[in-house]
Design a protein around this motif. Structure first.
Motif, mmCIF file in Angstrom:
data_model
loop_
_atom_site.group_PDB
_atom_site.id
_atom_site.type_symbol
_atom_site.label_atom_id
_atom_site.label_comp_id
_atom_site.label_asym_id
_atom_site.label_seq_id
_atom_site.Cartn_x
_atom_site.Cartn_y
_atom_site.Cartn_z
ATOM 1 N N LEU A 186 0.517 -13.422 4.758
ATOM 2 C CA LEU A 186 -0.771 -12.796 5.026
ATOM 3 C C LEU A 186 -0.956 -12.432 6.490
ATOM 4 C CD1 LEU A 186 -3.056 -15.124 2.905
ATOM 5 C CD2 LEU A 186 -2.139 -12.883 2.259
ATOM 6 N N GLU A 227 -8.432 -10.100 -6.709
ATOM 7 C CA GLU A 227 -6.998 -10.229 -6.522
ATOM 8 C C GLU A 227 -6.616 -11.090 -5.326
ATOM 9 O OE1 GLU A 227 -7.907 -5.769 -5.607
ATOM 10 O OE2 GLU A 227 -8.767 -7.378 -6.820
ATOM 11 N N ASP A 228 -7.592 -11.503 -4.515
ATOM 12 C CA ASP A 228 -7.343 -12.455 -3.442
ATOM 13 C C ASP A 228 -7.285 -13.890 -3.945
ATOM 14 O OD1 ASP A 228 -7.279 -10.527 -1.326
ATOM 15 O OD2 ASP A 228 -9.470 -10.485 -1.325
ATOM 16 N N ASP A 247 -0.118 -5.702 4.814
ATOM 17 C CA ASP A 247 -0.931 -4.544 4.460
ATOM 18 C C ASP A 247 -2.052 -4.898 3.489
ATOM 19 O OD1 ASP A 247 1.820 -2.134 4.469
ATOM 20 O OD2 ASP A 247 0.563 -2.890 6.091
ATOM 21 N N SER A 248 -1.821 -5.880 2.637
ATOM 22 C CA SER A 248 -2.796 -6.227 1.621
ATOM 23 C C SER A 248 -4.092 -6.791 2.197
ATOM 24 C CB SER A 248 -2.193 -7.228 0.628
ATOM 25 O OG SER A 248 -1.795 -8.416 1.292
ATOM 26 N N VAL A 249 -4.054 -7.295 3.426
ATOM 27 C CA VAL A 249 -5.239 -7.911 4.018
ATOM 28 C C VAL A 249 -5.641 -7.273 5.334
ATOM 29 C CG1 VAL A 249 -4.697 -10.095 2.892
ATOM 30 C CG2 VAL A 249 -3.951 -9.697 5.252
ATOM 31 N N GLU A 294 3.236 -15.308 -0.597
ATOM 32 C CA GLU A 294 3.043 -14.028 0.064
ATOM 33 C C GLU A 294 2.533 -14.227 1.483
ATOM 34 O OE1 GLU A 294 0.171 -10.052 -0.496
ATOM 35 O OE2 GLU A 294 -0.164 -11.876 -1.653
#
Length: 125
Positions: A48, A89-90, A62-64, A46
């Motif tokens: 980052l 979840e990280d 977007d997740s980070v 994924e």
């Protein structure tokens, strides 16, 4: 021709922070756009964060976004990933990579030619 050595991973409680480092050797580091990826068990790698060769341009998943920050020190041939407000979840293996100069897009692994060995980040609840 490019070797990447990562450090800074470990075990941290949820809400904590870590700074990952990626030291490069070989080639001309100041010419390389760089990226950080992660891969959790059973999942694909994924994207980052990415940073241009100059450091002026950055891109975040977007997740980070808002929690992680990418930076670089070309004098030290090193790229960093500052991770804050970590969540379970990280948890993943984190990799740095060299993006091809002039490649289109930041978020696909096919745009990157060289990868580090990965460093484990585990976030406990």
């Amino acid at each position: 021709q490019v070797q990447l050595v990562e450090s800074g991973g470990g075990v941290v409680q949820a809400g904590g922070s870590l700074r990952l480092s990626c030291a490069a050797s070989g080639g001309t580091f100041s010419s390389y756009p760089m990226g950080w990826f992660r891969q959790a068990p059973g999942k694909q790698r994924e994207f980052l964060a990415g940073i241009s060769s100059s450091g002026y341009t950055t891109s975040y998943a977007d997740s980070v976004k808002g929690r992680f920050a990418i930076s670089r020190d070309n004098a030290k041939n090193t790229v960093y990933l500052e991770m804050n407000s970590l969540k379970p979840e990280d948890t993943a293996i984190y990799y740095c990579a060299v993006r091809r100069f002039g490649a289109i897009g930041w978020g696909t692994t096919s745009s990157y030619d060289y990868w580090g060995q990965g460093t484990q980040v585990t976030v406990s609840s």
